[in-house]
Design a protein around this motif. Structure first.
Motif, mmCIF file in Angstrom:
data_model
loop_
_atom_site.group_PDB
_atom_site.id
_atom_site.type_symbol
_atom_site.label_atom_id
_atom_site.label_comp_id
_atom_site.label_asym_id
_atom_site.label_seq_id
_atom_site.Cartn_x
_atom_site.Cartn_y
_atom_site.Cartn_z
ATOM 1 N N PHE A 136 27.934 23.218 39.782
ATOM 2 C CA PHE A 136 28.876 22.158 39.413
ATOM 3 C C PHE A 136 30.124 22.220 40.278
ATOM 4 C CE2 PHE A 136 26.572 21.540 35.342
ATOM 5 C CZ PHE A 136 26.534 20.161 35.339
ATOM 6 N N GLU A 137 30.559 23.421 40.651
ATOM 7 C CA GLU A 137 31.715 23.558 41.532
ATOM 8 C C GLU A 137 31.425 22.894 42.875
ATOM 9 O OE1 GLU A 137 34.665 27.157 41.751
ATOM 10 O OE2 GLU A 137 32.947 27.573 43.056
ATOM 11 N N MET A 138 30.208 23.128 43.391
ATOM 12 C CA MET A 138 29.813 22.511 44.649
ATOM 13 C C MET A 138 29.728 20.996 44.500
ATOM 14 S SD MET A 138 26.514 23.310 47.082
ATOM 15 C CE MET A 138 25.301 22.820 45.852
ATOM 16 N N ALA A 139 29.185 20.534 43.370
ATOM 17 C CA ALA A 139 29.075 19.093 43.145
ATOM 18 C C ALA A 139 30.449 18.441 43.120
ATOM 19 C CB ALA A 139 28.329 18.825 41.829
ATOM 20 N N LEU A 140 31.433 19.112 42.519
ATOM 21 C CA LEU A 140 32.782 18.558 42.459
ATOM 22 C C LEU A 140 33.369 18.423 43.865
ATOM 23 C CD1 LEU A 140 35.294 17.677 40.858
ATOM 24 C CD2 LEU A 140 35.930 20.094 40.687
ATOM 25 N N VAL A 141 33.219 19.453 44.680
ATOM 26 C CA VAL A 141 33.758 19.409 46.039
ATOM 27 C C VAL A 141 33.042 18.345 46.870
ATOM 28 C CG1 VAL A 141 34.033 20.713 48.173
ATOM 29 C CG2 VAL A 141 34.515 21.807 45.988
ATOM 30 N N LEU A 142 31.719 18.295 46.769
ATOM 31 C CA LEU A 142 30.949 17.317 47.534
ATOM 32 C C LEU A 142 31.297 15.891 47.121
ATOM 33 C CD1 LEU A 142 27.458 19.065 47.548
ATOM 34 C CD2 LEU A 142 28.975 18.745 49.513
ATOM 35 N N ALA A 143 31.625 15.696 45.843
ATOM 36 C CA ALA A 143 32.007 14.370 45.369
ATOM 37 C C ALA A 143 33.401 13.993 45.843
ATOM 38 C CB ALA A 143 31.940 14.317 43.839
ATOM 39 N N LEU A 144 34.323 14.968 45.835
ATOM 40 C CA LEU A 144 35.698 14.672 46.232
ATOM 41 C C LEU A 144 35.825 14.388 47.721
ATOM 42 C CD1 LEU A 144 37.787 17.253 44.164
ATOM 43 C CD2 LEU A 144 37.650 14.788 43.820
ATOM 44 N N ARG A 145 34.945 14.957 48.528
ATOM 45 C CA ARG A 145 35.081 14.809 49.984
ATOM 46 C C ARG A 145 35.112 13.343 50.425
ATOM 47 N NH1 ARG A 145 30.992 18.068 53.656
ATOM 48 N NH2 ARG A 145 29.488 16.782 52.503
ATOM 49 N N PRO A 146 34.085 12.528 50.146
ATOM 50 C CA PRO A 146 34.157 11.127 50.576
ATOM 51 C C PRO A 146 35.205 10.326 49.821
ATOM 52 C CG PRO A 146 32.182 11.488 49.252
ATOM 53 C CD PRO A 146 32.786 12.836 49.511
ATOM 54 N N LEU A 147 35.453 10.690 48.560
ATOM 55 C CA LEU A 147 36.444 9.960 47.776
ATOM 56 C C LEU A 147 37.840 10.152 48.344
ATOM 57 C CD1 LEU A 147 35.072 10.741 44.209
ATOM 58 C CD2 LEU A 147 35.150 8.493 45.291
ATOM 59 N N LEU A 148 38.168 11.357 48.744
ATOM 60 C CA LEU A 148 39.504 11.620 49.275
ATOM 61 C C LEU A 148 39.694 10.980 50.642
ATOM 62 C CD1 LEU A 148 39.992 15.323 48.149
ATOM 63 C CD2 LEU A 148 41.136 13.303 47.245
ATOM 64 N N ARG A 149 38.655 10.938 51.440
ATOM 65 C CA ARG A 149 38.771 10.244 52.728
ATOM 66 C C ARG A 149 39.034 8.755 52.503
ATOM 67 N NH1 ARG A 149 38.147 12.839 57.179
ATOM 68 N NH2 ARG A 149 37.114 14.855 57.257
ATOM 69 N N GLU A 150 38.386 8.203 51.505
ATOM 70 C CA GLU A 150 38.594 6.790 51.185
ATOM 71 C C GLU A 150 40.021 6.566 50.697
ATOM 72 O OE1 GLU A 150 36.816 3.844 47.805
ATOM 73 O OE2 GLU A 150 35.350 4.914 49.019
ATOM 74 N N LEU A 151 40.506 7.499 49.859
ATOM 75 C CA LEU A 151 41.874 7.380 49.357
ATOM 76 C C LEU A 151 42.892 7.474 50.484
ATOM 77 C CD1 LEU A 151 41.775 9.565 46.115
ATOM 78 C CD2 LEU A 151 42.014 7.084 46.247
ATOM 79 N N ALA A 152 42.617 8.336 51.460
ATOM 80 C CA ALA A 152 43.562 8.517 52.558
ATOM 81 C C ALA A 152 43.722 7.244 53.377
ATOM 82 C CB ALA A 152 43.104 9.656 53.457
ATOM 83 N N ASP A 153 42.730 6.389 53.356
ATOM 84 C CA ASP A 153 42.808 5.130 54.095
ATOM 85 C C ASP A 153 43.432 4.006 53.271
ATOM 86 O OD1 ASP A 153 41.634 6.219 56.346
ATOM 87 O OD2 ASP A 153 39.603 5.810 55.627
ATOM 88 N N ASN A 154 43.781 4.318 52.014
ATOM 89 C CA ASN A 154 44.392 3.327 51.132
ATOM 90 C C ASN A 154 45.824 3.765 50.829
ATOM 91 O OD1 ASN A 154 45.217 1.586 49.142
ATOM 92 N ND2 ASN A 154 43.449 1.886 47.821
ATOM 93 N N PRO A 155 46.816 3.186 51.454
ATOM 94 C CA PRO A 155 48.195 3.674 51.322
ATOM 95 C C PRO A 155 48.762 3.588 49.914
ATOM 96 C CG PRO A 155 48.136 1.559 52.481
ATOM 97 C CD PRO A 155 46.725 2.022 52.353
#
Length: 317
Positions: free
Chosen positions: A183-202
């Motif tokens: 589950f720890e790995m799943a959380l990190v793997l899920a946050l990776r694309p989500l955070l990149r998307e957030l970084a492109d949204n000011p």
């Protein structure tokens, strides 16, 4: 532009360092409409729901309802209260009424028999060490969604979720630890694309769009062992002390000093728990010139001494 992109990636990499999970409660839901369940706010706990089959609606107080379908994943980084239902306007029963015991390290099941469409979900509460949750983490949006195609583009995440959701998930020696790490790995793997998307949204993470504060966050995340002061940090990012302190607190939600201490304590805890580095060498590795100063800061932060912390981890293992 290249420097900004590099700084952003460095910062996101730090955010992707997994919070130290202390336990997981997971459950499988087999529900047929009509159904609705009200989840409480969870302290020091990330919550995820993976839709295995069917679909559901997620609603929260003052929030726009979110519809999820099979293959979608939603993560609540800070465990914000929310409702899951077959319809967004349906009132539900409290989660504690159908799952009264949700002790980390155990699993549960919810079965609701109705006459409508069937849905199956994997749900989990991921309890983490609250001291590792910086203002940057707690400023994440209340809910982050990966739709099915996005999950499919992360095959390791997809396969991990499917295995965890399987009714015949393998069990045996070490299952509790394996489940925690999965589950720890799943959380990190899920946050990776989500955070990149957030970084492109000011509008999502404004601190990433402020050049001075963004740079300060990267410096704290990656160069925490250096002897920083508020004056030297503000000079490093080209801001006055007063403007830097005010902007940092406004955008990050805590003072620069507390954010720096948090990062140092997070690394100190990792060194004590995961390495054989002598305890006497830890202070210098996390930016403390004085062993006494480190000892006092660590005890104030965690409520135990560094030695007690390491002994507790060894005992738990």
């Amino acid at each position: 532009m290249e420097t900004v992109g590099t700084d952003r990636d460095d910062l996101l990499s730090e955010l992707l360092q997994p919070l130290r999970l202390t336990g997981v409660f997971d459950s499988r839901w087999h529900v047929r409409a009509p159904w609705a369940i009200e989840g409480d706010a969870e302290q020091s706990c990330a919550v995820l729901h993976y839709i295995v089959e069917g679909g559901c609606w997620i609603t929260g107080e003052g929030r726009t309802p979110v519809e999820l379908r099979a293959g979608d994943l939603i993560v609540f980084p800070t465990g914000t209260a929310h409702r899951l239902a077959d319809r967004p306007d349906r009132q539900g029963v409290p989660l504690k009424a159908v799952l009264p015991e949700r002790k980390p390290g155990t699993s549960g099941e919810i079965v609701i028999d109705g006459s409508g469409p069937e849905s199956r979900l994997l749900c989990a509460g991921l309890h983490y060490d609250a001291s590792a949750a910086t203002g940057l983490y707690t400023s994440l949006p209340w809910a982050l969604v990966l739709d099915g195609p996005q999950v499919d583009r992360e095959p390791l995440l997809r396969d991990t979720l499917r295995l965890l959701a399987s009714p015949d998930r393998p069990v045996g020696p070490g299952d509790r630890l394996i489940t925690l790490r999965a589950f720890e790995m799943a959380l990190v793997l899920a946050l990776r694309p989500l955070l990149r998307e957030l970084a492109d949204n000011p509008t999502s993470l404004p601190m990433l769009r402020h050049p001075g504060i963004s740079r300060a966050l990267v410096v704290i995340a990656t160069r925490f062992a250096e002897p920083w002061t508020i004056d030297s940090l503000s000079r490093e990012v080209g801001m006055s002390r007063s403007a830097f302190t005010a902007a940092f607190r406004d955008l990050v939600g805590e003072s620069p000093a507390r954010h720096l201490t948090s990062r140092r304590m997070q690394e100190a805890a990792r060194l004590l728990a995961e390495t054989s580095l002598p305890q006497s060498a830890v202070p210098a590795r996390v930016g403390y010139q004085s062993a006494v100063g480190f000892h006092l800061a660590f005890r104030k932060w965690f409520g135990v001494t560094p030695g007690e912390y390491r002994a507790g981890v060894d005992h738990a293992a």
